[in-house]
Scaffold this motif. Structure first.
Motif, PDB file in Angstrom:
ATOM      1  N   SER A 251       0.826  -1.198   0.000  1.00 46.45           N
ATOM      2  CA  SER A 251       0.000   0.000   0.000  1.00 46.45           C
ATOM      3  C   SER A 251       0.868   1.259   0.000  1.00 46.45           C
ATOM      4  O   SER A 251       0.577   2.246  -0.677  1.00 46.45           O
TER       5      SER A 251
ATOM      6  N   ARG B  35       2.443   1.735  -3.428  1.00 44.49           N
ATOM      7  CA  ARG B  35       1.419   2.207  -4.353  1.00 44.49           C
ATOM      8  C   ARG B  35       1.137   3.689  -4.095  1.00 44.49           C
ATOM      9  O   ARG B  35       1.020   4.495  -5.030  1.00 44.49           O
TER      10      ARG B  35
ATOM     11  N   PHE C 206       4.159   5.800  -5.480  1.00 45.95           N
ATOM     12  CA  PHE C 206       4.475   5.851  -6.910  1.00 45.95           C
ATOM     13  C   PHE C 206       3.244   6.013  -7.803  1.00 45.95           C
ATOM     14  O   PHE C 206       3.384   6.279  -8.981  1.00 45.95           O
ATOM     15  N   ARG C 207       2.047   5.805  -7.224  1.00 47.43           N
ATOM     16  CA  ARG C 207       0.850   5.980  -8.059  1.00 47.43           C
ATOM     17  C   ARG C 207      -0.050   6.994  -7.400  1.00 47.43           C
ATOM     18  O   ARG C 207      -1.265   6.804  -7.319  1.00 47.43           O
ATOM     19  N   ARG C 208       0.556   8.055  -6.965  1.00 46.37           N
ATOM     20  CA  ARG C 208      -0.160   9.074  -6.213  1.00 46.37           C
ATOM     21  C   ARG C 208      -1.356   9.610  -6.985  1.00 46.37           C
ATOM     22  O   ARG C 208      -2.465   9.706  -6.461  1.00 46.37           O
ATOM     23  N   SER C 209      -1.161   9.901  -8.274  1.00 41.21           N
ATOM     24  CA  SER C 209      -2.251  10.550  -9.005  1.00 41.21           C
ATOM     25  C   SER C 209      -3.407   9.569  -9.219  1.00 41.21           C
ATOM     26  O   SER C 209      -4.587   9.957  -9.156  1.00 41.21           O
ATOM     27  N   ASP C 210      -3.085   8.283  -9.437  1.00 43.27           N
ATOM     28  CA  ASP C 210      -4.151   7.268  -9.580  1.00 43.27           C
ATOM     29  C   ASP C 210      -5.002   7.240  -8.322  1.00 43.27           C
ATOM     30  O   ASP C 210      -6.232   7.264  -8.371  1.00 43.27           O
ATOM     31  N   ILE C 211      -4.299   7.175  -7.193  1.00 37.35           N
ATOM     32  CA  ILE C 211      -5.018   7.063  -5.929  1.00 37.35           C
ATOM     33  C   ILE C 211      -5.872   8.293  -5.680  1.00 37.35           C
ATOM     34  O   ILE C 211      -7.016   8.201  -5.243  1.00 37.35           O
ATOM     35  N   GLU C 212      -5.291   9.470  -6.008  1.00 37.67           N
ATOM     36  CA  GLU C 212      -6.034  10.710  -5.816  1.00 37.67           C
ATOM     37  C   GLU C 212      -7.328  10.685  -6.628  1.00 37.67           C
ATOM     38  O   GLU C 212      -8.408  11.040  -6.134  1.00 37.67           O
ATOM     39  N   SER C 213      -7.224  10.248  -7.895  1.00 36.69           N
ATOM     40  CA  SER C 213      -8.427  10.307  -8.735  1.00 36.69           C
ATOM     41  C   SER C 213      -9.435   9.242  -8.284  1.00 36.69           C
ATOM     42  O   SER C 213     -10.647   9.472  -8.325  1.00 36.69           O
ATOM     43  N   GLU C 214      -8.942   8.102  -7.807  1.00 39.85           N
ATOM     44  CA  GLU C 214      -9.858   7.087  -7.276  1.00 39.85           C
ATOM     45  C   GLU C 214     -10.616   7.641  -6.079  1.00 39.85           C
ATOM     46  O   GLU C 214     -11.836   7.453  -5.948  1.00 39.85           O
TER      47      GLU C 214
END
Lengths: 934, 113
Positions: A9, A12, A15-23
């Motif tokens: 977690s 993730r 490194f996938r900050r923007s993905d998580i933000e949009s989710e």
């Protein structure tokens, strides 16, 4: 399992900050929609339902932050910085231009200076430009006794070629000078080398024309052949495509040209012709001339394992031949290091050089510490802003990282500026070196800034940014928020400059005072040694120095002449030079303004070449201790027989040179008084015999510029003994270290000395005003000759004098830099003290406190620190002053003057840093100040 | 309002685990389920639910996947993992023990003291 899930977690989240933000955004939106739909079903209008759903959900940004914190990402969020932080940093720096300038100055000097030794080392350890150049390594001996490089001989080459499996091939070169004639009857010599056939295989450069040397060429009976360099082929033979197969004569023997190397091939240094290094049967090391050994590492062999193998081979030799090899370490090292006479460990392994590294690094640290002090003082003035930011939710880490970004911007900017300056300076230096001596140009040296250097500078910038920001930032943010806001409201930070800043000021001032003492001593010493008649032996300001050279011939092939004979041609060249010298000296002496003319290979006050001397019947060189060996390295000067007369130098004992000294082979020498004291221990020198074993290209060859005279003196393995026939006074052969100003003068016939260095003693008036007349005379005597700009001898700064000059100016610059740093640091602290204590000062003024007592309150502590620093620095300064002055029997600057200057500097620092804050403190009007604070 | 009880610190996680243990749910569903199973006595500040969900997911106690909701929109559904089930069991046991102990303590009479 739990740990794994957490790690997954975390990764993730990072490194996938923007993905998580949009989710998250999508999930929140979905939640609000569903809630709004439920509310609508309960009877609310769509708008009202949506509004209420939003209200019930609460502050989405806050939930998002809490969500990230619950994933353990808060610390990374706080440390993360963005372009906005960088912009903010730049803005903050622009807001305080004075402080920024001081800090940039300190770091732009500190960072390049800190990395300079590393840069020089990387220049010398850089691979050769040839293919796979990093696998080409030199093999040499490092003398643990004398701390110098000693090259092996043919014996080691033959033996190691069989023994060492770690090398694909081993080769050797032996540079020497050749000359080819031109129409005018002679031309300056150029460098070439005897080389093994393997040299060309190891370097892997194919010939442009013909072939390179092969094994058969090395056998003693093989036909004489030569490989020519591109430049020589172009300049002397006009790029003749049929050059291969033509014959030239070198050393009295016909050599067939078998090939031409492509442009850019100058191995080992700046060579233009290669002839075979003949095989010789030697039975032990140390026999025969020294040769420069190198090899190509076998595939898969690391330099380290090659070193292990070579060390073992060296130890075997040391056991077999303890006499010659016991104190020699066989080393495998980059070619650059070996060629510059350094050990495998590089600069750092040279005695004394570690100190240089340390000093450079210390300067960087001092610079950093001072910048930290400036930043600290400024952070303290930003206290209110920081308190408000932390009240608004910025974590301590966030504020620290913001301050770090600011410092990073500062440090990287300064490093870039410093690198640009350094790059410019190095380019100038390289140009200057090339100008000094074209023959010493080395094709593989490039002082320019590399990616490595940029990397180092960035690393140093990063370190500097950490040093200057983190300490102050932690200190400023180290209190509880509430306390901060209360203090900020009261207009003061409550921050005190603690022990570290105090210690820093003390150290700064102590270093400045020390440097001032040492600098004055050194400067005085150099000034004296450079100009004092007592040191130089002549009134340098009455002499003109100039030198005469003949143009390099670029006229192409000599029509109809296929054969050159070095001996014959160099004799012709010498004769031509000699004729010009004789005529010119005669013409000059006939001029009414000339008192005398002296011709020698080196003139007083100039850099001199020196060489190891053996004294008949004295302790052998290798059995002397280090200090005693210093006395065995006199300057070796070739002097025209009229030299001492021309300089009006009396012969103190024995006789001067005469024509008889030039007949046959050289067998006489004149020494100076220091030579008698240092080298002969004050005993009667006349009739004693000395010799110079290293002049012919063995280890310690001065610069290889062997004239026929020196060639005779040191020919072969059995150098000639020379009888001391006279003694003269000191003539400035070592102005840097006059106590080691030993000199041996060899008689030289006209033509032996080239370039023709002239010392012209002017009878009156400004010597340099006669330059045009000298030019006239030269153009009459030798129209094609090139005359160096005539300069008054006291204005010439070559050789070690130059080195001292550079050192002292460097030191002076250092003192100024340190002074500027100490002043700015102190200024920062004092002005901070004033703004912190505005209220207190106002109350005191209102209560009738005198100006003196207010000044005392503000400056007491800081001035105390300055005084303490000065007191600490004084003894060290005094010691260094004495050290710098020792040996110089001058009546120059006294110790008292040095002390007074030191005190003056400290007062200057105090006044410069204190004036403005104290004026500000005295200008505080109680009513206004108290009102604005409330 | 008087029928509703404040959440004790640390109990939100337990409630989330319990509601998710009864079947896959999206965030809003978890909220409704908690209200439902507590008989409307426990109400949670809506946005505050999400940090708890992410925390539990970060700890590996629940997992999530994207699916379609009733209104045909993409929604993130949470379900219990094995570790979550184990934790729910432990926490329930611990909570019951605590509740019993407190109930016992609160029912004590003067003569028993």
């Amino acid at each position: 399992m739990g740990a794994l899930a957490r790690l997954h977690s975390l990764v993730r989240g990072l490194f996938r900050r923007s993905d998580i933000e949009s989710e998250m955004r999508e999930e929140f939106e979905h939640h609000i929609e569903l809630r709004a739909a439920d509310l609508e079903r309960e009877g609310l209008s769509p708008e009202e339902a949506r509004r209420r759903a939003h209200r019930e959900f609460g502050h989405a940004e806050g939930h998002r932050e809490a969500a990230r914190a619950s994933r353990g990402l808060r610390i990374f969020d706080e440390l993360r910085f963005s372009w906005v932080d960088v912009k903010l940093g730049i803005r903050m720096l622009c807001k305080n231009p004075g402080l920024t300038l001081a800090a940039v100055f300190a770091l732009a000097v500190g960072i390049p200076v800190g990395m300079l030794p590393i840069h020089f080392e990387s220049v010398l350890t850089r691979p050769l430009p040839e293919d796979d150049g990093d696998r080409i390594r030199a093999i040499h001996y490092w003398s643990t006794e004398r701390n110098v490089t000693e090259w092996p001989t043919r014996y080691e080459l033959d033996r190691w070629e069989e023994e060492l499996a770690g090398f694909e091939r081993i080769g050797a070169v032996r540079p020497e000078q050749y000359a080819l004639a031109d129409d005018a009857g002679g031309a300056p010599p150029f460098w070439g080398a005897q080389a093994t056939a393997s040299t060309f295989d190891i370097l892997g450069t194919p010939p442009l024309l013909g072939r390179t040397l092969n094994r058969a060429d090395e056998s003693p009976g093989a036909p004489d052949v030569a490989v020519m360099g591109y430049d020589l082929w172009q300049s002397r033979f006009g790029g003749d495509p049929d050059i291969v197969g033509r014959t030239i004569r070198l050393r009295g023997t016909a050599h067939t040209v078998i090939g031409v190397m492509p442009q850019g091939f100058y191995f080992p240094r700046n060579e233009h012709l290669w002839i075979p290094l003949r095989a010789e049967l030697l039975t032990e090391p140390g026999q025969g001339p020294a040769i420069q050994l190198f090899g190509r590492l076998a595939p898969g062999v690391s330099p380290r394992s090659a070193q292990a193998e070579v060390s073992a081979a060296g130890q075997r030799l040391a056991r077999e031949f303890p006499e010659s090899n016991q104190r020699l370490n066989a080393e495998v090292l980059p070619w650059g290091l070996a060629a510059w006479g350094m050990p495998a460990g590089g600069l750092r392994a040279m005695p004394g050089m570690f100190i240089v590294y340390l000093l450079c690094f210390v300067l960087l640290l001092v610079a950093c510490a001072n910048v930290a002090m400036l930043i600290f003082a400024r952070s303290a003035t930003r206290f209110r802003e920081l308190a408000i930011r932390s009240a608004l939710g910025a974590g301590r880490l966030r504020i620290v990282s913001q301050m770090f970004v600011e410092s990073l911007v500062l440090a990287v900017g300064s490093a870039a500026l410093g690198l640009i300056g350094l790059s410019w300076a190095l380019r100038r230096l390289q140009g200057w070196i090339l100008q000094q001596d074209q023959a010493d140009a080395t094709y593989w040296v490039d002082l320019g800034i590399t990616a490595d250097a940029v990397g180092w500078a960035l690393l140093f910038a990063l370190i500097s940014a950490v040093v200057v920001s983190v300490g102050p930032a932690l200190k400023v943010t180290g209190r509880r928020i509430q306390e901060n806001i209360q203090r900020a409201g009261a207009g003061r930070s409550g921050i005190r400059f603690g022990g570290i800043t105090g210690a820093l000021i003390v150290a700064d001032v102590a270093i400045v005072v020390t440097a001032v003492g040492f600098g004055i001593g050194l400067w005085d010493r150099v000034r004296d040694s450079g100009r004092d008649t007592a040191q130089v032996g002549i009134e340098a300001d009455e002499f003109l120095r100039t030198a005469l050279t003949l143009p390099v011939d670029n006229s192409g092939p000599v029509p109809g002449v296929d054969a050159f004979d070095t001996e014959i041609e160099s004799a012709a060249f010498a004769a031509r030079v000699g004729e010009i010298q004789r005529t010119l000296v005669e013409r000059l002496e006939a001029e009414p303004w000339v008192r005398g003319v002296g011709v020698a290979s080196e003139l007083p006050r100039m850099g001199h070449q020196s060489a190891r001397v053996e004294v008949e019947g004295e302790t052998a060189f290798q059995d002397l201790d280090f200090l005693e060996t210093l006395g065995r390295w006199p300057a070796v000067v070739q002097a025209d027989i009229g030299y001492f007369d021309g300089l009006e130098q009396p012969i103190l004992a024995g006789r001067g040179f005469n024509e008889a000294d030039l007949e046959g082979e050289i067998s006489t020498v004149i020494v100076n008084t220091t030579f008698v004291e240092r080298t002969l221990g004050g005993r009667n020198p006349l009739g004693r015999r000395i010799r110079f074993p290293d002049l012919a290209g063995g280890s310690g060859t001065p610069d290889g510029r062997l004239s026929p005279t020196l060639g005779q003196v040191s020919a072969g393995t059995d150098p000639r003994w020379l009888e001391i026939v006279g003694v003269v006074g000191r003539l400035g052969t070592n102005v840097g270290l006059p106590e080691y100003d030993m000199a041996a003068y060899l008689p030289a016939a006209p033509g032996d000395i080239y370039p023709v260095a002239l010392a012209i003693h002017v009878a009156g008036g400004e010597p340099e005003s006669f330059a045009p007349r000298i030019r006239e005379l030269v153009s009459e005597v030798a129209p094609a000759a090139v005359l160096a700009q005539p300069i008054r001898l006291d204005r010439v700064f070559p050789g070690n004098y130059m080195l001292f000059l550079v050192t002292t100016s460097g030191l002076a610059a250092l003192v100024l830099i340190l002074m500027a740093m100490a002043t700015s640091g102190l200024y920062a602290i004092l002005s901070f003290a004033v703004s912190e204590r505005t209220r207190e000062i106002a109350i005191r003024t209102a209560l009738g406190a005198s100006s003196a007592s207010i000044v005392g309150r503000i400056a007491n502590r800081s001035l105390g620190q300055v005084a303490f620093g000065a007191v600490l620095g004084m003894p060290l300064a005094g010691w260094l002053f004495q050290l710098a002055e020792s040996g110089a029997d001058s009546t120059g600057v006294s110790f008292g003057v040095a002390v007074a200057t030191g005190i003056g500097v400290v007062v200057l620092i105090g006044v410069a840093s204190g004036l403005s804050p104290i004026r500000r403190a005295l200008g505080i009007r109680p009513i206004e100040a108290l009102r604005s604070v409330e | 309002m008087t029928d509703q009880a404040d959440l004790l610190p640390g109990t939100l996680d337990l409630l989330v685990l319990k509601s998710v243990s009864l079947g896959k749910l999206h965030g809003y569903g978890v909220l409704l389920r908690i209200e439902q199973i507590s008989g409307g006595a426990l109400q949670i500040q809506q946005g505050a639910l999400y940090p708890a969900l992410y925390r539990l997911e970060h700890q590996g106690l629940i997992e999530s996947e994207w699916g379609l909701s009733d209104n045909n929109r993409r929604a993130k559904y949470y379900s219990l993992t094995k570790a979550g089930r184990r934790r729910l069991g432990e926490e329930t046991l611990g909570w019951n023990r605590l509740a019993d102990a407190i109930a016992l303590a609160l029912s004590a009479r003067p003569q028993e003291a």
